[in-house]
Design an enzyme around this catalytic site. Structure first.
Site, PDB file in Angstrom:
ATOM      1  N   LYS A 159     -13.653 -27.664  49.122  1.00 14.16           N
ATOM      2  CA  LYS A 159     -13.520 -26.823  47.927  1.00 14.16           C
ATOM      3  C   LYS A 159     -12.745 -27.632  46.897  1.00 14.16           C
ATOM      4  CE  LYS A 159     -10.842 -22.721  46.925  1.00 14.16           C
ATOM      5  NZ  LYS A 159     -10.459 -21.379  47.396  1.00 14.16           N
ATOM      6  N   LYS A 161     -10.878 -27.817  43.201  1.00 16.56           N
ATOM      7  CA  LYS A 161     -10.282 -27.068  42.100  1.00 16.56           C
ATOM      8  C   LYS A 161     -10.727 -27.705  40.788  1.00 16.56           C
ATOM      9  CE  LYS A 161      -7.536 -24.131  44.360  1.00 16.56           C
ATOM     10  NZ  LYS A 161      -7.609 -22.666  44.203  1.00 16.56           N
ATOM     11  N   GLU A 214     -16.012 -20.236  42.537  1.00 19.59           N
ATOM     12  CA  GLU A 214     -15.080 -19.148  42.808  1.00 19.59           C
ATOM     13  C   GLU A 214     -14.286 -18.817  41.543  1.00 19.59           C
ATOM     14  OE1 GLU A 214     -12.808 -19.946  46.349  1.00 19.59           O
ATOM     15  OE2 GLU A 214     -11.165 -18.671  45.684  1.00 19.59           O
ATOM     16  N   ASP A 239     -12.191 -13.920  43.630  1.00 24.75           N
ATOM     17  CA  ASP A 239     -10.935 -14.026  44.367  1.00 24.75           C
ATOM     18  C   ASP A 239      -9.881 -13.157  43.674  1.00 24.75           C
ATOM     19  OD1 ASP A 239      -8.523 -14.756  45.482  1.00 24.75           O
ATOM     20  OD2 ASP A 239      -8.734 -16.903  45.174  1.00 24.75           O
ATOM     21  N   LYS A 263      -7.735 -12.415  50.811  1.00 24.22           N
ATOM     22  CA  LYS A 263      -6.489 -13.063  51.234  1.00 24.22           C
ATOM     23  C   LYS A 263      -5.546 -11.986  51.736  1.00 24.22           C
ATOM     24  CE  LYS A 263      -6.843 -16.890  47.976  1.00 24.22           C
ATOM     25  NZ  LYS A 263      -6.532 -17.320  46.594  1.00 24.22           N
ATOM     26  N   ASP A 318      -6.494 -23.898  54.852  1.00 27.77           N
ATOM     27  CA  ASP A 318      -6.070 -25.288  55.006  1.00 27.77           C
ATOM     28  C   ASP A 318      -4.629 -25.528  54.590  1.00 27.77           C
ATOM     29  OD1 ASP A 318      -6.502 -24.658  52.393  1.00 27.77           O
ATOM     30  OD2 ASP A 318      -7.379 -26.579  51.846  1.00 27.77           O
TER      31      ASP A 318
HETATM   32 MG   LIG Z   1      -9.315 -19.009  44.679  1.00 26.89          MG
END
Ligand SMILES: [Mg+2]
Length: 354
Positions: A159, A161, A214, A239, A263, A318
């Protein structure tokens, strides 16, 4: 079983190297480890690990909330999880990270009392999951080098950023794709940095280099999600727009997401995660379990949830890879690259020297 004491330990964990995302750079984090003692002699552990920009909560505010919950919940049955959440929610709105800390510790106790690891207690039949690893915003050269390193260690999903500089984002994604070859899954996380128009423009340029993006839009801009989803070829994940089951219901009803990033720190723990995942699954939307900058305590709880639920297609757990391993923490799961194997010990399956 009754709760006799709830203690909170503020622990600082150092990162192995600075981590940059669209709104900040991090070098060390403080996190709160929650310890619940009971009259049965069993002890449960949880973690409250807020990120101010996501939940409007800090380690300081959650410390206060946890002290408040400690007084509120002493004498309660830690296995009556719904009753505990009702009590916490009626007494104090928000503070989902503090509630997650309590929730995880109670699930740890529930598993210990039942003699079952959480992945079994939650209904699962396998103890392995696959997690991605997240790369912060770096130069194309550094990102490509890091990506190669993770893939060599056995990670198959990355993933990236993005969201600070378009030209650099494009160059980074191209460099990473070139470095890792065609078989590694690349997903982007823009952390609210783009408008709908800009997302559609950017995703057309990324094309088939990446499979998903995302949270490109600001958290409260849920109106444009369906428009974006209809106009990009990749999957759209939300998210920061989803904290609760109610948020999830609205977004899936509007057709605003292919995937939801759950989350535990946003959902008040595993109890809220169950509700969000059930709503998503009913709407044909898969989920991912993500993390804040948590230690293995919070990550292990999330990994158990992933192992137990077929609708959870991805894991982004992670955080521990970027930390110098804390000496007070043992067990939970072992990882071989992106494959995490959970312990068969009861509850979280961890030993915590606090
Ligand atoms: Mg996120």
């Amino acid at each position: 079983m009754k709760i006799t004491k709830i203690e909170t330990f503020r622990q600082q964990v150092e990162l192995t190297e600075p981590f940059k995302i669209s709104f900040r750079t991090i070098t060390a984090v403080d996190t709160l480890i929650v310890k619940i003692s009971t009259d049965a002699g069993l002890v449960g552990f949880g973690e409250a690990s807020p990120i101010e920009q996501v939940t409007a909560e800090s380690v300081d505010t959650e410390q206060v909330a946890l002290d408040f919950f400690a007084d509120l919940l002493v004498g309660s049955d830690p296995c009556a999880i719904e009753a505990l959440h009702t009590k916490m929610d009626s007494a104090l709105a928000g503070h989902t990270a503090a509630k997650a800390g309590i929730d995880i510790a109670c699930f740890d106790l529930l598993g210990k009392q039942a003699g079952l690891p959480l992945w079994k207690l939650l209904g699962g039949n396998a103890n392995q999951i696959v997690s991605d690893v997240t790369l912060g915003i770096e130069s194309p050269e550094k990102a490509a080098q890091d990506a190669k390193k993770w893939v060599a260690q056995g990670f198959t999903e990355l993933k990236l950023k993005v969201g600070v500089d378009d030209a650099s984002d494009l160059a980074t994604v191209k460099a990473v794709r070139e470095a890792v070859g065609p078989d590694i899954d690349l997903r982007l996380d823009a952390n609210q940095a783009w408008t709908a128009k800009h997302t559609i423009h950017m995703m057309a340029q990324f094309g088939d280099l990446v499979s998903a993006v995302e949270q490109p839009l600001p958290a409260d801009d849920t109106r444009d999600l369906a428009l974006v989803r209809a106009n990009i070829d990749q999957q759209l994940m939300v998210d920061e727009s989803v904290h609760s089951a109610k948020d999830a219901l609205k977004i899936v009803a509007d057709g605003g997401a292919d995937l939801i990033n759950i989350k535990l720190q946003k959902s008040s723990g595993l109890w809220g995660a169950e509700q969000i995942n059930a709503i998503a699954e009913s709407a044909g939307v898969n989920t991912m379990l993500g993390c804040m900058l948590e230690t293995k305590v919070g990550l292990t709880a999330a990994a158990h949830f992933v192992a137990a639920h077929k609708n959870v297609h991805f894991a982004d757990l992670d955080g521990f890879l970027t930390f110098k391993a804390p000496a007070w923490l043992h067990g939970g799961f072992e990882n071989d690259g992106g494959v995490f194997t959970l312990s068969d010990e009861p509850g979280l399956g961890m030993t915590i020297d606090l």
